[in-house]
Design an enzyme around this catalytic site. Structure first.
Site, PDB file in Angstrom:
ATOM      1  CE1 TYR A   1      97.552  61.703  68.072  1.00 28.18           C
ATOM      2  CE2 TYR A   1      97.076  63.910  68.882  1.00 28.18           C
ATOM      3  CZ  TYR A   1      96.641  62.671  68.460  1.00 28.18           C
ATOM      4  OH  TYR A   1      95.286  62.390  68.403  1.00 28.18           O
TER       5      TYR A   1
ATOM      6  CB  SER B   1      93.881  65.563  66.531  1.00 20.94           C
ATOM      7  OG  SER B   1      93.846  66.125  67.831  1.00 20.94           O
TER       8      SER B   1
HETATM    9  P1  NAP Z   1      91.167  54.424  71.289  1.00 21.57           P
HETATM   10  O1  NAP Z   1      90.016  54.611  72.187  1.00 21.57           O
HETATM   11  O2  NAP Z   1      92.500  54.020  71.864  1.00 21.57           O
HETATM   12  O3  NAP Z   1      90.743  53.380  70.145  1.00 21.57           O
HETATM   13  C1  NAP Z   1      91.602  53.124  69.078  1.00 21.57           C
HETATM   14  C2  NAP Z   1      91.399  51.698  68.572  1.00 21.57           C
HETATM   15  O4  NAP Z   1      92.321  51.513  67.476  1.00 21.57           O
HETATM   16  C3  NAP Z   1      91.763  50.642  69.630  1.00 21.57           C
HETATM   17  O5  NAP Z   1      90.904  49.538  69.554  1.00 21.57           O
HETATM   18  C4  NAP Z   1      93.183  50.269  69.234  1.00 21.57           C
HETATM   19  O6  NAP Z   1      93.565  48.978  69.668  1.00 21.57           O
HETATM   20  C5  NAP Z   1      93.100  50.338  67.728  1.00 21.57           C
HETATM   21  N1  NAP Z   1      94.414  50.441  67.105  1.00 21.57           N
HETATM   22  C6  NAP Z   1      95.528  51.034  67.606  1.00 21.57           C
HETATM   23  N2  NAP Z   1      96.555  50.883  66.742  1.00 21.57           N
HETATM   24  C7  NAP Z   1      96.079  50.177  65.693  1.00 21.57           C
HETATM   25  C8  NAP Z   1      96.666  49.680  64.506  1.00 21.57           C
HETATM   26  N3  NAP Z   1      97.965  49.861  64.232  1.00 21.57           N
HETATM   27  N4  NAP Z   1      95.899  49.007  63.627  1.00 21.57           N
HETATM   28  C9  NAP Z   1      94.570  48.794  63.892  1.00 21.57           C
HETATM   29  N5  NAP Z   1      93.968  49.205  65.024  1.00 21.57           N
HETATM   30  C10 NAP Z   1      94.714  49.896  65.918  1.00 21.57           C
HETATM   31  O7  NAP Z   1      91.497  55.770  70.448  1.00 21.57           O
HETATM   32  P2  NAP Z   1      90.576  57.053  70.175  1.00 21.57           P
HETATM   33  O8  NAP Z   1      90.788  58.034  71.270  1.00 21.57           O
HETATM   34  O9  NAP Z   1      89.209  56.629  69.821  1.00 21.57           O
HETATM   35  O10 NAP Z   1      91.328  57.642  68.906  1.00 21.57           O
HETATM   36  C11 NAP Z   1      90.922  57.273  67.590  1.00 21.57           C
HETATM   37  C12 NAP Z   1      91.444  58.308  66.626  1.00 21.57           C
HETATM   38  O11 NAP Z   1      90.950  59.604  66.981  1.00 21.57           O
HETATM   39  C13 NAP Z   1      92.966  58.437  66.612  1.00 21.57           C
HETATM   40  O12 NAP Z   1      93.384  58.703  65.296  1.00 21.57           O
HETATM   41  C14 NAP Z   1      93.215  59.643  67.521  1.00 21.57           C
HETATM   42  O13 NAP Z   1      94.440  60.273  67.237  1.00 21.57           O
HETATM   43  C15 NAP Z   1      92.028  60.510  67.136  1.00 21.57           C
HETATM   44  N6  NAP Z   1      91.646  61.520  68.137  1.00 21.57           N
HETATM   45  C16 NAP Z   1      91.256  61.166  69.389  1.00 21.57           C
HETATM   46  C17 NAP Z   1      90.843  62.156  70.271  1.00 21.57           C
HETATM   47  C18 NAP Z   1      90.344  61.845  71.659  1.00 21.57           C
HETATM   48  O14 NAP Z   1      90.196  62.783  72.460  1.00 21.57           O
HETATM   49  N7  NAP Z   1      90.026  60.600  71.992  1.00 21.57           N
HETATM   50  C19 NAP Z   1      90.866  63.503  69.883  1.00 21.57           C
HETATM   51  C20 NAP Z   1      91.288  63.822  68.610  1.00 21.57           C
HETATM   52  C21 NAP Z   1      91.663  62.824  67.733  1.00 21.57           C
HETATM   53  P3  NAP Z   1      94.442  48.859  71.045  1.00 21.57           P
HETATM   54  O15 NAP Z   1      93.564  49.319  72.135  1.00 21.57           O
HETATM   55  O16 NAP Z   1      94.781  47.395  71.132  1.00 21.57           O
HETATM   56  O17 NAP Z   1      95.648  49.735  70.837  1.00 21.57           O
END
Ligand code: NAP
Length: 279
Positions: A158, A145
């Site tokens: 985080y 991130s």
């Molecule tokens: P998201 O929309 O919440 O999607 C994450 C998915 O992973 C969900 O389906 C979640 O299931 C699942 N998950 C959570 N914990 C898990 C586990 N222990 N084992 C397997 N699956 C699991 O998240 P996102 O925003 O796309 O983020 C994805 C990645 O990108 C993360 O590493 C995050 O830190 C990184 N990131 C995100 C952003 C942003 O702005 N969105 C920016 C920088 C980095 P549940 O819904 O049931 O929890």
């Protein structure tokens, strides 16, 4: 150009959000995709959607904090397609890290967050690397991130976890390059996923304020990260390893004092703006 047709990828947290965007972009170039997620219903839906568009996807319920489930996830891909070429360590639920500084975060919160953010990447990589080595090589992409390179307040676990992912990426790139395995990370800026999109529906002026801080004047979409992941896995990126690719529309290249002035002007011109977060 890379012939992706025989390639197999595993995307953790692939049911939605950034993982969903990566799974879809990979499938669109012909890569077979295992959608691994703790939410199996959503993972099933994503795999079905990909298959309905002519892709080849399968879903598996995986909690990446469980070593046995991680091993099983890799077995599922191998049993189905006989190999794993690309592995995307992505799973983590947006906004689930503990809020607090080092004196506020409890011992159990620290352990829990490190397991979800860091141990999960160690586990997935540990068990997929031997499979890739046997297959003649591969590419791992770890999702960090902008919080892995810059720090916001009260986000100890985080920021620490995401910085550790960048360090682990470099370490693995050095250790396993000789086996034909490249390891890179991506640092996304703010990506409006399905989950975050719902949150912004209640505060459109806050999202607009965010967008104005990006040099490209927009926040990101899951497919922006999907495109970057496909590139890093491709043969066109064969000389790129140990790199942290910042995909943030230029957010993090700006001089902070200049950005602060720009924000001040924005608020003056748009006084009804509701801030994205409470202080
Ligand atoms: P998201 O929309 O919440 O999607 C994450 C998915 O992973 C969900 O389906 C979640 O299931 C699942 N998950 C959570 N914990 C898990 C586990 N222990 N084992 C397997 N699956 C699991 O998240 P996102 O925003 O796309 O983020 C994805 C990645 O990108 C993360 O590493 C995050 O830190 C990184 N990131 C995100 C952003 C942003 O702005 N969105 C920016 C920088 C980095 P549940 O819904 O049931 O929890």
């Amino acid at each position: 150009m890379t012939d992706f047709k025989k390639k197999v990828a595993i995307v953790t947290g692939g049911a939605q959000g950034i993982g969903g965007g990566i799974a879809r972009q990979m499938a669109s170039v012909g890569i077979k995709v295992l959608v691994a997620d703790i939410d199996i219903d959503l993972a099933d839906n994503t795999a079905s959607e990909i298959n309905s568009k002519g892709g080849d996807a399968f879903s598996v319920k995986t909690d990446v904090t469980s070593y046995s489930e991680v091993k099983e996830m890799i077995n599922v891909a191998q049993n189905r397609w006989g190999r794993v070429d690309y592995f995307i360590n992505n799973a983590y639920s947006a906004g689930s890290a503990t809020i607090g500084g080092v004196t506020e975060v409890s011992e159990s919160q620290w352990d829990m967050d490190m397991r979800a953010l860091v141990t999960s990447v160690y586990a997935g990589s540990k068990y997929v690397i031997p499979v890739m080595t046997d297959g003649g090589g591969g590419s791992i992409v770890n999702i960090s991130s902008v919080h892995g390179i810059l720090v916001s307040k009260k986000a100890l676990t985080y920021e620490t976890g995401k910085a550790a992912i960048i360090a682990m990426t470099r370490q693995m790139a050095v250790d396993y390059g000789k086996f034909g395995i490249r390891v890179n990370s991506i640092s996304p800026g703010h990506i409006v996923t399905e989950r975050l999109g719902k949150r912004w529906e209640n505060n459109p002026s806050g999202l607009k304020f965010f967008e104005d801080q990006y040099p490209v004047r927009r926040t990101g979409l899951p497919e922006d990260i999907g495109n970057a992941a496909v590139f890093l896995c491709s043969d066109e990126a064969s000389f790129i390893t140990g790199h942290n690719l910042v995909v943030d529309g230029g957010l993090s290249i700006q001089l902070q004092e200049d950005l602060a002035v720009q924000q001040g002007h924005y608020i003056k011109e748009n006084p009804d703006t509701e801030m994205p977060y409470k202080k």
